[in-house]
Design a protein around this motif. Structure first.
Motif, PDB file in Angstrom:
ATOM      1  N   ALA A  41      46.387  44.280  44.386  1.00 45.55           N
ATOM      2  CA  ALA A  41      46.216  45.537  44.520  1.00 45.55           C
ATOM      3  C   ALA A  41      46.436  46.363  43.386  1.00 45.55           C
ATOM      4  N   HIS A  42      46.564  46.476  42.390  1.00 40.89           N
ATOM      5  CA  HIS A  42      46.597  47.311  41.323  1.00 40.89           C
ATOM      6  C   HIS A  42      45.417  47.013  40.740  1.00 40.89           C
ATOM      7  N   LEU A  43      44.674  45.945  40.478  1.00 40.91           N
ATOM      8  CA  LEU A  43      42.410  45.646  40.422  1.00 40.91           C
ATOM      9  C   LEU A  43      42.444  46.603  41.550  1.00 40.91           C
ATOM     10  N   GLN A  44      42.160  46.143  42.090  1.00 39.75           N
ATOM     11  CA  GLN A  44      41.376  46.694  42.987  1.00 39.75           C
ATOM     12  C   GLN A  44      41.300  48.699  43.149  1.00 39.75           C
ATOM     13  N   GLU A  45      42.293  49.119  43.556  1.00 41.45           N
ATOM     14  CA  GLU A  45      42.428  50.553  43.209  1.00 41.45           C
ATOM     15  C   GLU A  45      41.927  50.344  41.862  1.00 41.45           C
ATOM     16  N   LYS A  46      42.036  50.130  40.770  1.00 38.37           N
ATOM     17  CA  LYS A  46      41.475  50.678  40.186  1.00 38.37           C
ATOM     18  C   LYS A  46      40.214  49.801  39.677  1.00 38.37           C
ATOM     19  N   ASP A  47      39.337  48.832  40.357  1.00 38.99           N
ATOM     20  CA  ASP A  47      38.361  48.364  40.522  1.00 38.99           C
ATOM     21  C   ASP A  47      37.088  49.974  41.206  1.00 38.99           C
ATOM     22  N   ALA A  48      37.687  49.980  42.428  1.00 36.05           N
ATOM     23  CA  ALA A  48      37.374  51.277  43.512  1.00 36.05           C
ATOM     24  C   ALA A  48      37.188  52.507  42.381  1.00 36.05           C
ATOM     25  N   GLU A  49      38.411  52.651  41.836  1.00 32.84           N
ATOM     26  CA  GLU A  49      38.497  54.046  40.704  1.00 32.84           C
ATOM     27  C   GLU A  49      37.289  53.691  40.244  1.00 32.84           C
ATOM     28  N   TRP A  50      37.296  52.567  39.476  1.00 36.32           N
ATOM     29  CA  TRP A  50      35.593  52.106  38.266  1.00 36.32           C
ATOM     30  C   TRP A  50      34.423  52.807  38.930  1.00 36.32           C
ATOM     31  N   GLU A  51      34.193  51.563  39.789  1.00 36.34           N
ATOM     32  CA  GLU A  51      32.999  51.627  40.850  1.00 36.34           C
ATOM     33  C   GLU A  51      32.686  53.191  41.604  1.00 36.34           C
ATOM     34  N   ASN A  52      33.305  54.226  41.571  1.00 34.67           N
ATOM     35  CA  ASN A  52      33.186  54.967  42.151  1.00 34.67           C
ATOM     36  C   ASN A  52      32.935  56.400  41.128  1.00 34.67           C
ATOM     37  N   LYS A  53      32.633  56.270  40.302  1.00 31.67           N
ATOM     38  CA  LYS A  53      32.778  57.165  39.205  1.00 31.67           C
ATOM     39  C   LYS A  53      31.216  56.682  38.672  1.00 31.67           C
ATOM     40  N   TRP A  54      30.335  55.004  38.737  1.00 30.58           N
ATOM     41  CA  TRP A  54      29.028  54.871  38.937  1.00 30.58           C
ATOM     42  C   TRP A  54      28.389  55.301  40.115  1.00 30.58           C
ATOM     43  N   ARG A  55      29.303  54.797  40.958  1.00 29.99           N
ATOM     44  CA  ARG A  55      28.302  55.631  42.258  1.00 29.99           C
ATOM     45  C   ARG A  55      27.906  57.060  42.201  1.00 29.99           C
ATOM     46  N   SER A  56      29.187  57.917  41.158  1.00 28.01           N
ATOM     47  CA  SER A  56      29.039  59.381  42.064  1.00 28.01           C
ATOM     48  C   SER A  56      27.652  60.065  41.042  1.00 28.01           C
ATOM     49  N   ARG A  57      27.504  58.352  40.133  1.00 25.63           N
ATOM     50  CA  ARG A  57      26.387  59.307  38.730  1.00 25.63           C
ATOM     51  C   ARG A  57      25.421  58.715  39.870  1.00 25.63           C
ATOM     52  N   LEU A  58      25.196  58.248  40.198  1.00 27.92           N
ATOM     53  CA  LEU A  58      24.384  57.333  41.279  1.00 27.92           C
ATOM     54  C   LEU A  58      23.269  58.555  42.956  1.00 27.92           C
ATOM     55  N   GLY A  59      24.532  59.127  42.868  1.00 28.43           N
ATOM     56  CA  GLY A  59      24.697  59.830  44.653  1.00 28.43           C
ATOM     57  C   GLY A  59      25.019  58.947  45.720  1.00 28.43           C
ATOM     58  N   LYS A  60      25.776  57.795  45.163  1.00 30.41           N
ATOM     59  CA  LYS A  60      25.961  56.630  46.991  1.00 30.41           C
ATOM     60  C   LYS A  60      27.440  57.610  46.921  1.00 30.41           C
ATOM     61  N   PRO A  61      28.258  56.858  48.180  1.00 29.09           N
ATOM     62  CA  PRO A  61      29.350  57.274  48.752  1.00 29.09           C
ATOM     63  C   PRO A  61      30.132  56.274  47.868  1.00 29.09           C
ATOM     64  N   PRO A  62      31.562  56.898  48.092  1.00 29.87           N
ATOM     65  CA  PRO A  62      32.655  55.821  47.655  1.00 29.87           C
ATOM     66  C   PRO A  62      32.884  54.659  48.023  1.00 29.87           C
ATOM     67  N   VAL A  63      33.132  54.147  47.789  1.00 34.53           N
ATOM     68  CA  VAL A  63      33.787  52.449  48.288  1.00 34.53           C
ATOM     69  C   VAL A  63      35.574  53.131  48.040  1.00 34.53           C
ATOM     70  N   LYS A  64      36.029  52.387  49.218  1.00 37.02           N
ATOM     71  CA  LYS A  64      37.828  52.086  49.252  1.00 37.02           C
ATOM     72  C   LYS A  64      38.019  50.747  48.836  1.00 37.02           C
ATOM     73  N   PRO A  65      39.535  50.937  47.862  1.00 43.87           N
ATOM     74  CA  PRO A  65      39.743  49.206  47.553  1.00 43.87           C
ATOM     75  C   PRO A  65      39.608  48.933  48.833  1.00 43.87           C
ATOM     76  N   LEU A  66      39.629  47.220  48.247  1.00 41.07           N
ATOM     77  CA  LEU A  66      39.696  45.930  49.392  1.00 41.07           C
ATOM     78  C   LEU A  66      41.739  46.463  50.051  1.00 41.07           C
ATOM     79  N   TYR A  67      42.403  46.845  49.427  1.00 37.46           N
ATOM     80  CA  TYR A  67      43.671  46.923  49.868  1.00 37.46           C
ATOM     81  C   TYR A  67      44.747  47.888  48.675  1.00 37.46           C
TER      82      TYR A  67
END
Length: 473
Positions: free
Chosen positions: A108-134
């Motif tokens: 669960a910690h990894l899911q949250e961290k991966d979503a946070e990391w992914e959203n940093k990239w997505r924000s730079r590309l103008g993409k909507p954020p993703v939610k962690p799997l759980y």
């Protein structure tokens, strides 16, 4: 007549999941595993993306979940199941329940961290954020639904369904699951092997043989071959360690935090006690594995008698005495500091198939160095970074960089925690009257080989289901 639906770990080795439904509406889910690794060969989406697809059942309508062991490919979607409305019990062995807390909270910690990391990239590309799997909250909710069952005890898990857990010898708390289905005055028996342990593995006991069943689900991870003799594998490992020391490089060992790491520490401890370990330090770069070590020690009574007595005979009942040169890292800074070590170290880190975790960073710093040695002690699934390296890739992509593979690569055939072909056949051969047999949890080509071997040796025709197939029990 009850129905069994094959949902996951069908002609693949991840995502174990099977749904049992009785005629009077009872639904029991056997396993709720996460899919790991990648599919395809052209940079396709992670196989893990399928973890977000809708369940082919309504979680709210399940009466019980039964779990064979704590590895994420068998348990990793339990938090999502709870998130989507499942409120019933989750049955597992006592030590499995302890490991489950470790595994699911870390995931669960990894899911949250991966979503946070992914959203940093997505924000730079103008993409909507993703939610962690759980989330950690979802994992906590699932953990509150655990029900502890001791080996050999029979419990009613739902109306007309009784379960008995038998020792599978794979990791601590791993179980062969025996389900009795009582309907309209008759009883049918389904046996799920779970992941069967190798009889050559240290620490774990030999899988319990069973003789009665109407339907058997048999894992087939290594259905195409037997493992190398454990003593030969130990000699090979000792030779690799000596060569690495002579050549001035490090030894990296990708390892699962639960099961494989404890085996490795046991073997390296034997080398140390026997004066055969040339390295001066062994780093366990996995806080999760360190916590798993403590859980193993809490359940020392489940450890095989011969290995427990060997350790007692040396006067080293604790890990710190058994392998005193073992150092554990906790923080990310401590982990990164290991990348400044150029020689003389053994570094054990997760994940076991190099799909993430701290081992990926160590590969980035060592994989291109000819004097370094990478030791793979276990199965590498298709589509994983570990499989690409084992299969001889000249370069691999790590952390968005292309890295040359110059290190010396070794695969050790005797360290698997899974039964080899002969062991699988020996275990299933105890069943009387040849019940219906279905091969699961294996790649198709390995299943085909095992099916042929079962026909040749036992005159027993095994079935290989397709995803979504349903059979009558």
């Amino acid at each position: 007549m009850a129905l069994l639906t094959f949902i996951g770990a069908i002609q693949e080795v991840t995502g174990s999941c099977y749904l049992l439904e009785t005629r009077d509406g009872v639904r029991v889910l056997l396993e709720c595993g996460m899919r790991q690794g990648r599919s395809g060969n052209k940079g396709t989406r992670d196989n893990e993306a399928t973890n977000r697809t809708p369940f082919p059942f309504d979680p709210k309508e399940l009466d019980a979940v039964v779990l064979s062991h704590a590895h994420l490919d068998h348990s990793g979607l339990l938090p999502r199941l709870a998130k989507e409305g499942y409120k019933g019990p989750i049955y597992a062995t006592e030590s499995c329940c302890d490991l489950l807390e470790l595994m699911l909270m870390d995931s669960a910690h990894l899911q949250e961290k991966d979503a946070e990391w992914e959203n940093k990239w997505r924000s730079r590309l103008g993409k909507p954020p993703v939610k962690p799997l759980y989330t950690v909250e979802d994992a906590s909710r699932a953990l509150n639904q655990r029900r502890r069952v001791s080996y050999g005890s029979t419990v009613d898990v739902a109306r007309g369904i009784r379960v008995t857990f038998h020792n599978a010898g794979h990791i601590l708390g791993s179980a062969i699951v025996e389900l009795e289905i009582h309907e309209f005055g008759s009883t049918r028996r389904l046996v799920f092997s779970g992941d069967l342990g190798s009889t050559c593995s240290p620490l774990m006991r030999t899988p319990t043989p069973l003789s009665r069943a109407d339907v058997v689900l048999l894992e087939s991870t290594y259905g195409d071959r037997d493992h190398r003799d454990a003593n030969e594998t130990l000699l090979e490992l000792a030779g690799i360690l000596q060569r690495a020391q002579n050549e001035g490089g490090n030894v990296l060992i990708p390892s699962f935090a639960v099961g494989r790491t404890q085996d490795l520490i046991y073997y390296l401890g034997r080398f140390y006690q026997e004066g055969r370990l040339p390295q001066q330090v062994v780093y366990l770069d996995s806080p999760m594995a360190a916590r798993a070590n403590n859980i193993y020690l809490q359940h020392i009574g489940e450890i095989a008698d011969v290995d427990r007595e060997y350790m007692r005979g040396t006067g080293t009942a604790k890990v710190g005495e058994w392998l005193p040169i073992l150092r554990t890292t906790q923080s990310a800074d401590e982990s990164m500091a290991l990348n400044r070590i150029k020689s003389g170290a053994i570094i054990i880190a997760g994940s076991g198939m190099c799909t993430g975790g701290r081992i990926v960073h160590h590969l980035k710093h060592n994989l291109w160095r000819e004097e370094c040695h990478i030791v793979f002690p276990g199965f590498q699934a298709k589509g994983t970074l570990g499989r690409a390296i084992v299969d001889g890739a000249e370069t691999v992509r790590i952390l968005r960089q292309r890295i040359s593979v110059k290190a010396q690569i070794h695969t050790l055939g005797g360290f698997s925690a899974h039964a080899g072909q002969s062991q699988l056949i020996q275990w299933v051969g105890h069943f009387e009257n040849k019940p219906e047999l279905y091969l699961i949890h294996g790649e198709r080509e390995k299943m085909d080989v095992l099916k042929g071997a079962l026909q040749d040796r036992l005159n027993w025709t095994a079935n290989i289901p397709e995803p979504g197939d349903r059979i009558a029990i």
